[in-house]
Design a protein around this motif. Structure first.
Motif, PDB file in Angstrom:
ATOM      1  N   GLY A 150     -62.898 -27.682 117.476  1.00  0.00           N
ATOM      2  CA  GLY A 150     -61.481 -27.945 117.693  1.00  0.00           C
ATOM      3  C   GLY A 150     -60.663 -26.709 118.005  1.00  0.00           C
ATOM      4  N   ASP A 151     -61.288 -25.544 117.946  1.00  0.00           N
ATOM      5  CA  ASP A 151     -60.528 -24.316 118.165  1.00  0.00           C
ATOM      6  C   ASP A 151     -61.432 -23.215 118.728  1.00  0.00           C
ATOM      7  OD1 ASP A 151     -58.832 -22.195 118.218  1.00  0.00           O
ATOM      8  OD2 ASP A 151     -58.418 -22.151 116.072  1.00  0.00           O
ATOM      9  N   TYR A 152     -61.458 -23.131 120.053  1.00  0.00           N
ATOM     10  CA  TYR A 152     -62.209 -22.075 120.730  1.00  0.00           C
ATOM     11  C   TYR A 152     -61.282 -20.974 121.222  1.00  0.00           C
ATOM     12  CZ  TYR A 152     -66.261 -25.212 120.837  1.00  0.00           C
ATOM     13  OH  TYR A 152     -67.315 -26.029 120.487  1.00  0.00           O
ATOM     14  N   SER A 153     -60.132 -20.829 120.575  1.00  0.00           N
ATOM     15  CA  SER A 153     -59.154 -19.840 121.033  1.00  0.00           C
ATOM     16  C   SER A 153     -59.709 -18.420 120.951  1.00  0.00           C
ATOM     17  CB  SER A 153     -57.860 -19.957 120.226  1.00  0.00           C
ATOM     18  OG  SER A 153     -58.104 -19.805 118.830  1.00  0.00           O
ATOM     19  N   ALA A 154     -60.561 -18.126 119.957  1.00  0.00           N
ATOM     20  CA  ALA A 154     -61.144 -16.781 119.855  1.00  0.00           C
ATOM     21  C   ALA A 154     -62.027 -16.480 121.067  1.00  0.00           C
ATOM     22  CB  ALA A 154     -61.950 -16.658 118.564  1.00  0.00           C
ATOM     23  N   TYR A 155     -62.784 -17.475 121.509  1.00  0.00           N
ATOM     24  CA  TYR A 155     -63.627 -17.291 122.700  1.00  0.00           C
ATOM     25  C   TYR A 155     -62.761 -17.088 123.935  1.00  0.00           C
ATOM     26  CZ  TYR A 155     -67.954 -18.380 120.274  1.00  0.00           C
ATOM     27  OH  TYR A 155     -69.041 -18.322 119.449  1.00  0.00           O
ATOM     28  N   SER A 266     -67.516 -28.727 136.210  1.00  0.00           N
ATOM     29  CA  SER A 266     -67.207 -29.993 135.552  1.00  0.00           C
ATOM     30  C   SER A 266     -65.809 -29.968 134.954  1.00  0.00           C
ATOM     31  CB  SER A 266     -68.233 -30.274 134.447  1.00  0.00           C
ATOM     32  OG  SER A 266     -67.819 -31.375 133.655  1.00  0.00           O
ATOM     33  N   MET A 267     -64.911 -30.771 135.489  1.00  0.00           N
ATOM     34  CA  MET A 267     -63.560 -30.864 134.950  1.00  0.00           C
ATOM     35  C   MET A 267     -63.557 -31.590 133.607  1.00  0.00           C
ATOM     36  SD  MET A 267     -62.059 -29.105 137.129  1.00  0.00           S
ATOM     37  CE  MET A 267     -62.487 -28.479 138.748  1.00  0.00           C
ATOM     38  N   ALA A 268     -64.486 -32.515 133.423  1.00  0.00           N
ATOM     39  CA  ALA A 268     -64.565 -33.220 132.145  1.00  0.00           C
ATOM     40  C   ALA A 268     -64.929 -32.263 131.009  1.00  0.00           C
ATOM     41  CB  ALA A 268     -65.579 -34.353 132.233  1.00  0.00           C
ATOM     42  N   GLN A 269     -65.849 -31.324 131.282  1.00  0.00           N
ATOM     43  CA  GLN A 269     -66.212 -30.348 130.257  1.00  0.00           C
ATOM     44  C   GLN A 269     -65.044 -29.429 129.934  1.00  0.00           C
ATOM     45  OE1 GLN A 269     -68.447 -29.815 128.077  1.00  0.00           O
ATOM     46  NE2 GLN A 269     -67.828 -27.742 127.477  1.00  0.00           N
ATOM     47  N   LEU A 270     -64.345 -28.963 130.960  1.00  0.00           N
ATOM     48  CA  LEU A 270     -63.195 -28.091 130.732  1.00  0.00           C
ATOM     49  C   LEU A 270     -62.111 -28.818 129.946  1.00  0.00           C
ATOM     50  CD1 LEU A 270     -63.012 -26.383 134.237  1.00  0.00           C
ATOM     51  CD2 LEU A 270     -63.697 -25.293 132.092  1.00  0.00           C
ATOM     52  N   ALA A 271     -61.872 -30.067 130.268  1.00  0.00           N
ATOM     53  CA  ALA A 271     -60.836 -30.840 129.581  1.00  0.00           C
ATOM     54  C   ALA A 271     -61.198 -31.122 128.124  1.00  0.00           C
ATOM     55  CB  ALA A 271     -60.587 -32.150 130.324  1.00  0.00           C
ATOM     56  N   SER A 272     -62.491 -31.001 127.792  1.00  0.00           N
ATOM     57  CA  SER A 272     -62.900 -31.253 126.407  1.00  0.00           C
ATOM     58  C   SER A 272     -62.653 -30.064 125.485  1.00  0.00           C
ATOM     59  CB  SER A 272     -64.387 -31.619 126.362  1.00  0.00           C
ATOM     60  OG  SER A 272     -65.209 -30.463 126.592  1.00  0.00           O
ATOM     61  N   LEU A 273     -62.360 -28.883 126.057  1.00  0.00           N
ATOM     62  CA  LEU A 273     -62.169 -27.682 125.252  1.00  0.00           C
ATOM     63  C   LEU A 273     -60.831 -27.725 124.528  1.00  0.00           C
ATOM     64  CD1 LEU A 273     -63.473 -24.994 127.774  1.00  0.00           C
ATOM     65  CD2 LEU A 273     -64.711 -25.997 125.842  1.00  0.00           C
ATOM     66  N   ARG A 274     -60.851 -27.388 123.247  1.00  0.00           N
ATOM     67  CA  ARG A 274     -59.650 -27.375 122.423  1.00  0.00           C
ATOM     68  C   ARG A 274     -59.423 -25.959 121.904  1.00  0.00           C
ATOM     69  NH1 ARG A 274     -59.808 -31.478 124.658  1.00  0.00           N
ATOM     70  NH2 ARG A 274     -59.651 -33.617 123.872  1.00  0.00           N
ATOM     71  N   PHE A 275     -58.151 -25.608 121.715  1.00  0.00           N
ATOM     72  CA  PHE A 275     -57.806 -24.244 121.322  1.00  0.00           C
ATOM     73  C   PHE A 275     -56.859 -24.214 120.131  1.00  0.00           C
ATOM     74  CE2 PHE A 275     -58.573 -24.272 125.969  1.00  0.00           C
ATOM     75  CZ  PHE A 275     -59.741 -23.511 125.989  1.00  0.00           C
ATOM     76  N   GLY A 276     -57.160 -25.031 119.139  1.00  0.00           N
ATOM     77  CA  GLY A 276     -56.395 -25.004 117.891  1.00  0.00           C
ATOM     78  C   GLY A 276     -54.948 -25.401 118.081  1.00  0.00           C
ATOM     79  N   THR A 277     -54.046 -24.536 117.637  1.00  0.00           N
ATOM     80  CA  THR A 277     -52.619 -24.841 117.633  1.00  0.00           C
ATOM     81  C   THR A 277     -51.891 -24.395 118.903  1.00  0.00           C
ATOM     82  OG1 THR A 277     -52.137 -22.755 116.480  1.00  0.00           O
ATOM     83  CG2 THR A 277     -52.526 -24.712 115.120  1.00  0.00           C
ATOM     84  N   GLU A 281     -48.882 -26.637 127.084  1.00  0.00           N
ATOM     85  CA  GLU A 281     -48.767 -25.892 128.334  1.00  0.00           C
ATOM     86  C   GLU A 281     -49.822 -24.792 128.417  1.00  0.00           C
ATOM     87  OE1 GLU A 281     -45.569 -23.071 130.795  1.00  0.00           O
ATOM     88  OE2 GLU A 281     -45.180 -23.622 128.707  1.00  0.00           O
ATOM     89  N   LEU A 282     -50.014 -24.044 127.314  1.00  0.00           N
ATOM     90  CA  LEU A 282     -50.995 -22.968 127.319  1.00  0.00           C
ATOM     91  C   LEU A 282     -52.419 -23.524 127.365  1.00  0.00           C
ATOM     92  CD1 LEU A 282     -51.875 -20.083 127.220  1.00  0.00           C
ATOM     93  CD2 LEU A 282     -51.435 -20.043 124.750  1.00  0.00           C
ATOM     94  N   THR A 283     -52.664 -24.610 126.666  1.00  0.00           N
ATOM     95  CA  THR A 283     -53.985 -25.232 126.706  1.00  0.00           C
ATOM     96  C   THR A 283     -54.346 -25.638 128.132  1.00  0.00           C
ATOM     97  OG1 THR A 283     -53.845 -26.050 124.437  1.00  0.00           O
ATOM     98  CG2 THR A 283     -55.357 -27.184 125.898  1.00  0.00           C
ATOM     99  N   ALA A 284     -53.394 -26.269 128.821  1.00  0.00           N
ATOM    100  CA  ALA A 284     -53.643 -26.695 130.200  1.00  0.00           C
ATOM    101  C   ALA A 284     -53.888 -25.491 131.103  1.00  0.00           C
ATOM    102  CB  ALA A 284     -52.461 -27.508 130.710  1.00  0.00           C
ATOM    103  N   ALA A 285     -53.071 -24.449 130.973  1.00  0.00           N
ATOM    104  CA  ALA A 285     -53.231 -23.254 131.807  1.00  0.00           C
ATOM    105  C   ALA A 285     -54.549 -22.549 131.508  1.00  0.00           C
ATOM    106  CB  ALA A 285     -52.058 -22.304 131.585  1.00  0.00           C
TER     107      ALA A 285
END
Length: 396
Positions: A150-155, A266-277, A281-285
């Motif tokens: 649910g949070d790959y923001s560190a990566y 794969s757009m589906a794989q990219l859309a599955s990535l989550r970055f916590g809080t 707008e930043l998640t989409a970018a």
């Protein structure tokens, strides 16, 4: 680039009918159609003999046999090296972790764009931070270690390429380990292969006698007809690189009707990535930024008119198309051209994506995260640079 970026932004967040970017290229051997190519060798199941990786698949609706000339793992590595080369040329910057040291007065470095297991590789696990703490105990190391689905923001902040090419934290004992599927995949196959044979041997211009010798510490000496001392290591002259070796038959490459490369983002794989809080707008970018990185790596590695996979496998591009692949209409797939043929165009798109992500709040470093090997790893590295006796010659 703005129009391409906006479409990529929508696609990477599944907000449009675009589901993927596909790249299809056809090559022919540099020696001309039908010329022999050498695929990578693999161990054949059941015999451990050297062979080639092949499978059956449909090509233009017909079932045919293909042989792999380059697998997805190798294609990803080529993109990563191309990205790293561009970073070192100063054309762009991609955050990455880099182990630096030296051995025998030779500089040694390894980044997550080169390491077999990317940022989760044992090279970094066995490295130290600026305060001599284990890498996993540094702030950056802890952030990567503690990341979760649910949070790959560190990566995203520290090693974003891992999210493009996939990563699995298999070197640390965790019941729930980080495992991210690749968003970019590519492979090259030869269609309808005919398998050749060749004879490999060694010609010694002085025709040294193929006698048995005693191998010493760092050298060898002839036995002059005597027996070797008890416990001594012996070898034939051919085993230490001298004398004649009669030719023997071995695998001899393939001749194919065509060489095809297929790559997808794969757009589906990219859309599955989550970055916590992170904000929406930043998640989409951020997802769009990763998509732009995938396209950039591909263009840097494969946009050139010729491609060298390995010795005996030089290819010249015959045709290539980049396309948006979208939801089908009236029972037929929808594909539209993507105008991003050159590496320079991909660089411009990537720079635009970075600018948009930073404006949305992304914090990217402008220098790599540098670590150094611990004592045990340094010792192992030093051993790799030492000359320790005489090895067996490799075959052609």
């Amino acid at each position: 680039m703005k129009d391409v970026y906006e479409r990529l932004l929508a696609a990477a967040n599944l907000r449009s009918t675009d589901g993927a970017v596909r790249i299809v290229a056809e090559y022919e051997p540099a020696g001309g159609p039908g010329a022999t190519l050498f695929p990578p060798t693999v161990k054949v199941n059941g015999s451990d003999a050297a062979g080639y990786l092949r499978e059956s698949r449909y090509v233009n609706g017909e079932q045919v046999e293909v042989v792999y000339l380059d697998q997805p793992q190798s294609q990803a590595n080529r993109c990563e090296v191309a990205l790293l080369d561009a970073v070192r040329r100063g054309e762009l910057f991609v955050p990455h972790v880099e182990m630096r040291t030296e051995s025998q007065n030779i500089p040694v470095q390894m980044s997550n764009l080169e390491a077999p297991h990317r940022s989760r590789d044992a090279y970094f696990r066995d490295s130290l931070g600026a305060k001599d703490e284990a890498f996993d105990e540094t702030p950056a190391g802890k952030a990567l270690r503690d990341a979760r689905a649910g949070d790959y923001s560190a990566y995203l902040r520290l090693v974003p390429s891992d999210l493009v090419y996939g990563v699995w934290d298999s070197h640390r004992k965790k019941r729930i380990a980080v495992k991210v599927a690749r968003a970019y995949a590519s492979s090259i196959v030869g269609v309808a292969p005919l398998f050749g044979a060749r004879a490999a041997g060694r010609v010694d211009q002085l025709n040294l006698a193929g006698e048995t010798v005693q191998v010493t510490n760092g050298g060898w000496k002839g036995l002059e007809g005597a027996k070797a001392p008890k416990g001594a290591t012996t070898a034939r002259m051919s085993e230490i690189g001298h004398g004649m070796i009669p030719p023997s038959e071995g695998i001899g490459g393939v001749s194919v009707t065509s060489v095809q490369r297929t790559a997808t983002v794969s757009m589906a794989q990219l859309a599955s990535l989550r970055f916590g809080t992170m904000s929406e707008e930043l998640t989409a970018a951020s997802r769009a930024l990763l998509a732009a990185m995938a396209l950039l790596g591909d263009r840097l590695a494969f946009a050139a008119p010729a491609l060298r996979l390995r010795s005996g496998c030089d290819l010249v591009m015959v045709s290539e198309r980049l396309e948006w692949v979208g939801r089908g209409r009236d029972g037929r797939p929808v594909a539209e051209p993507l105008e991003l043929a050159s590496a320079q165009e991909a660089l411009e798109l990537f720079a635009f994506a970075v600018e948009r992500a930073v404006a949305a709040g992304l914090e990217w470093p402008d220098e790599p995260l540098v670590v150094r090997p611990n004592a045990s790893l340094q010792k192992a590295i030093d051993k790799s640079f030492q000359v320790d006796g005489i090895g067996e010659p490799e075959g052609e």
